[in-house]
Write a protein that holds these residues in place. Structure first.
Motif, short mmCIF file in Angstrom:
data_model
loop_
_atom_site.label_atom_id
_atom_site.label_comp_id
_atom_site.label_asym_id
_atom_site.label_seq_id
_atom_site.Cartn_x
_atom_site.Cartn_y
_atom_site.Cartn_z
N ARG A 245 1.99 -3.02 -1.90
CA ARG A 245 0.52 -3.10 -2.22
C ARG A 245 -0.11 -2.20 -1.10
NH1 ARG A 245 -3.98 -6.13 -4.71
NH2 ARG A 245 -2.21 -7.61 -5.43
N LEU A 246 0.28 -2.30 0.25
CA LEU A 246 -0.43 -1.82 1.43
C LEU A 246 0.09 -0.47 2.05
CD1 LEU A 246 -1.71 -4.96 3.13
CD2 LEU A 246 -2.97 -3.67 1.43
N LEU A 247 1.38 -0.34 1.46
CA LEU A 247 2.21 0.99 2.17
C LEU A 247 1.41 2.49 1.92
CD1 LEU A 247 4.71 2.13 3.35
CD2 LEU A 247 5.70 2.19 1.07
N PRO A 248 0.65 2.57 0.86
CA PRO A 248 -0.10 3.99 0.78
C PRO A 248 -0.97 3.87 1.82
CG PRO A 248 0.36 2.72 -1.50
CD PRO A 248 0.82 1.92 -0.53
N SER A 249 -1.60 2.84 2.25
CA SER A 249 -2.59 2.87 3.22
C SER A 249 -2.13 2.81 4.76
CB SER A 249 -3.54 1.47 3.03
OG SER A 249 -4.18 1.46 1.77
N LEU A 250 -0.94 2.52 5.24
CA LEU A 250 -0.50 2.39 6.32
C LEU A 250 -0.89 3.73 7.31
CD1 LEU A 250 2.74 0.05 6.12
CD2 LEU A 250 0.29 -0.31 6.47
N ALA B 74 0.97 -11.42 5.39
CA ALA B 74 0.66 -9.91 5.57
C ALA B 74 0.85 -9.73 7.16
CB ALA B 74 -0.89 -9.90 5.34
N PRO B 75 0.51 -10.53 8.09
CA PRO B 75 0.86 -10.26 9.42
C PRO B 75 2.43 -9.92 9.78
CG PRO B 75 -0.57 -11.86 9.50
CD PRO B 75 -0.09 -11.78 8.03
N ALA B 76 3.32 -10.61 9.26
CA ALA B 76 4.81 -10.50 9.39
C ALA B 76 5.21 -9.13 8.83
CB ALA B 76 5.40 -11.41 8.70
N VAL B 77 4.48 -8.54 7.89
CA VAL B 77 4.78 -7.10 7.24
C VAL B 77 4.21 -5.98 7.95
CG1 VAL B 77 4.65 -5.95 5.14
CG2 VAL B 77 5.17 -8.31 5.05
N LEU B 78 2.82 -6.36 8.13
CA LEU B 78 2.16 -5.17 8.66
C LEU B 78 2.31 -4.87 10.10
CD1 LEU B 78 -1.23 -6.08 7.23
CD2 LEU B 78 -0.08 -4.04 6.54
N THR B 79 2.57 -5.95 10.86
CA THR B 79 2.88 -5.36 12.33
C THR B 79 4.09 -4.69 12.53
OG1 THR B 79 1.76 -7.84 12.92
CG2 THR B 79 3.32 -6.80 14.71
N PRO B 80 5.12 -4.98 12.04
CA PRO B 80 6.67 -4.26 12.11
C PRO B 80 6.41 -2.52 11.61
CG PRO B 80 6.96 -6.55 11.56
CD PRO B 80 5.58 -6.09 11.34
N ALA B 81 5.54 -2.69 10.63
CA ALA B 81 5.29 -1.36 9.87
C ALA B 81 4.44 -0.43 10.67
CB ALA B 81 4.74 -1.59 8.38
N LEU B 82 3.43 -0.87 11.07
CA LEU B 82 2.64 -0.12 11.81
C LEU B 82 3.15 0.15 13.32
CD1 LEU B 82 -0.59 -2.35 11.31
CD2 LEU B 82 -0.36 -0.03 10.69
N LEU B 83 3.98 -0.65 13.99
CA LEU B 83 4.65 -0.33 15.21
C LEU B 83 5.56 0.72 14.83
CD1 LEU B 83 5.22 -3.90 16.85
CD2 LEU B 83 3.55 -2.34 17.43
N ARG B 84 6.20 0.68 13.62
CA ARG B 84 7.23 1.70 13.74
C ARG B 84 6.84 3.15 13.26
NH1 ARG B 84 12.58 0.19 12.57
NH2 ARG B 84 12.69 2.10 11.21
N LEU B 85 5.46 2.96 12.68
CA LEU B 85 4.75 4.38 12.56
C LEU B 85 4.13 4.76 13.65
CD1 LEU B 85 2.72 3.64 8.83
CD2 LEU B 85 4.35 5.49 9.24
N ARG C 79 -5.66 -6.17 10.93
CA ARG C 79 -6.89 -6.70 10.29
C ARG C 79 -7.47 -5.78 9.36
NH1 ARG C 79 -11.57 -7.74 14.65
NH2 ARG C 79 -11.40 -5.42 14.57
N ALA C 80 -7.40 -4.64 9.47
CA ALA C 80 -8.02 -3.87 8.15
C ALA C 80 -7.10 -3.74 7.05
CB ALA C 80 -8.22 -2.25 8.75
N GLY C 81 -5.88 -3.91 7.40
CA GLY C 81 -4.95 -4.03 6.09
C GLY C 81 -5.07 -5.16 5.45
#
Length: 362
Positions: A76-81, A115-126, A94-96
């Protein structure tokens, strides 16, 4: 009037009890040592949510549904990252999460926990110029969080350390972020709105924003070469010694002991072992310096000190420590939100006006 609402009972709860004088934390009838390292995070999620959702499944099914929620959140959130990544990693997370549906169902709750478990690694990698790694819905929650961060399956010891950390911080009485969550929930807003209030409070350096500066302190002391001298200088300039003292605990924070044992299990040879040995020296020096400098106060080691070492060893950068704190605490927030909505009422305290009064004469 109690300044800062000290000693004011604002809610009755079945979720957790913080015994500040005895140094004990009880979560739904279980002591922290009984849970940490023995129950995994999805099991504790179920413990916290029990009684607040009619369709709550057993442990195995809940773990399965949490894995499915990680996949759904990622898709759901990948396009927004890419739009979120330029923000600091906490604000981006938080915005995600603000993009998730603001419902009241168990599915809504599990998405928020995932969500935090998914978003945090994805954002750090980006932010490192790497592509996000999709979740594995069959993996354990902590294992998957680390796998998404690193791009490879973590060692069992590291996964166990993160899992124990998430359990350790899952709930802690009516702290600032939990109270903020309950205030919003009391208006009958949705779970996402309630959790966002908790996230806003957790960001502050007097609450969840504190573990990161512990690493900066340890690095500064190591570079200085004289722990006692550095600490005394900080106190002389009125600066806080990070990782020591707590608003509630008048003795050692029980979570610090749990996490110190976790770091020791990760330690031994190598950098982690050296880092732990150095941190233990700093801890003992700090306790003695604080005892002499502030004899009227009991400033003991708190959860921030060993949180920093656990999360550093797991591979998270200091700027993401609050994200991982949120990944553990979000289940507690949701349980408190549901408890407030089902057993409480609108939270509406009074204030006392102390400003000027002008009498207008017609």
């Amino acid at each position: 009037m109690a300044n800062g609402l000290d000693d004011v009972v604002a809610a009755e709860t079945v979720l957790s009890d913080v015994d500040g004088l005895g140094g004990r934390l009880t979560i739904r009838g279980h002591s922290l040592p009984e849970l940490a390292g023995r129950w995994n995070y999805p099991q504790v999620v179920r413990l916290l949510l029990d009684g607040f959702f009619e369709d709550l499944p057993d442990d195995a099914e809940l773990a399965t549904r949490l894995g499915e929620a990680r996949v759904e959140v990622f898709d759901r959130l990948l396009p927004s990252l890419t739009l979120l990544a330029p923000l600091d990693v906490y604000s981006a997370m938080r915005a995600g999460m603000a993009l998730l549906p603001d419902g009241e169902t168990l599915t809504d709750a599990l998405r928020l926990i995932a969500a935090p478990a998914v978003l945090t690694p994805a954002l750090l990698r980006l932010r490192r110029g790497e592509q996000p790694v999709a979740p594995d819905d069959k993996a354990g929650h902590a294992v998957d969080m680390l796998r998404m961060l690193r791009g490879s399956v973590p060692s069992p010891a590291t996964a166990k350390a993160l899992d124990t950390y998430l359990v350790t911080v899952c709930d802690h009485g009516l702290n600032a972020s939990t109270f903020a969550t309950r205030v919003v929930a009391s208006t009958l807003a949705g779970l996402t709105s309630s959790v966002l209030a908790g996230l806003g409070a957790l960001k502050g350096p007097l609450h969840g924003g504190a573990p990161g500066p512990v690493i900066e302190m340890l690095d500064a002391i190591e570079a200085h070469g004289d722990a006692a001298g550095w600490l005394r200088d900080e106190i002389a300039h009125g600066r806080r010694i990070m990782g020591f003292g707590h608003r509630i605990y008048r003795v050692r924070d029980p979570r610090a002991d749990v996490l110190k044992a976790v770091v020791r299990q990760l330690g031994g040879e190598g950098e982690t072992g050296r880092r732990l040995a150095f941190a233990e020296e700093v801890e003992q020096t700090a306790l003695e310096v604080l005892r002499i400098a502030k004899p009227q106060r009991s400033l003991q080691t708190n959860v921030e000190f060993y949180t920093a070492l656990v999360l550093e060893a797991a591979g998270f950068p200091p700027q993401a420590f609050s994200n991982v704190f949120a990944a553990g605490r979000v289940a507690g927030w949701i349980a408190h939100a549901r408890e407030q909505q089902t057993t409480g009422r609108l939270i509406r305290p009074q204030s006392r006006y102390v400003g000027p009064v002008t009498d207008l004469v017609a």
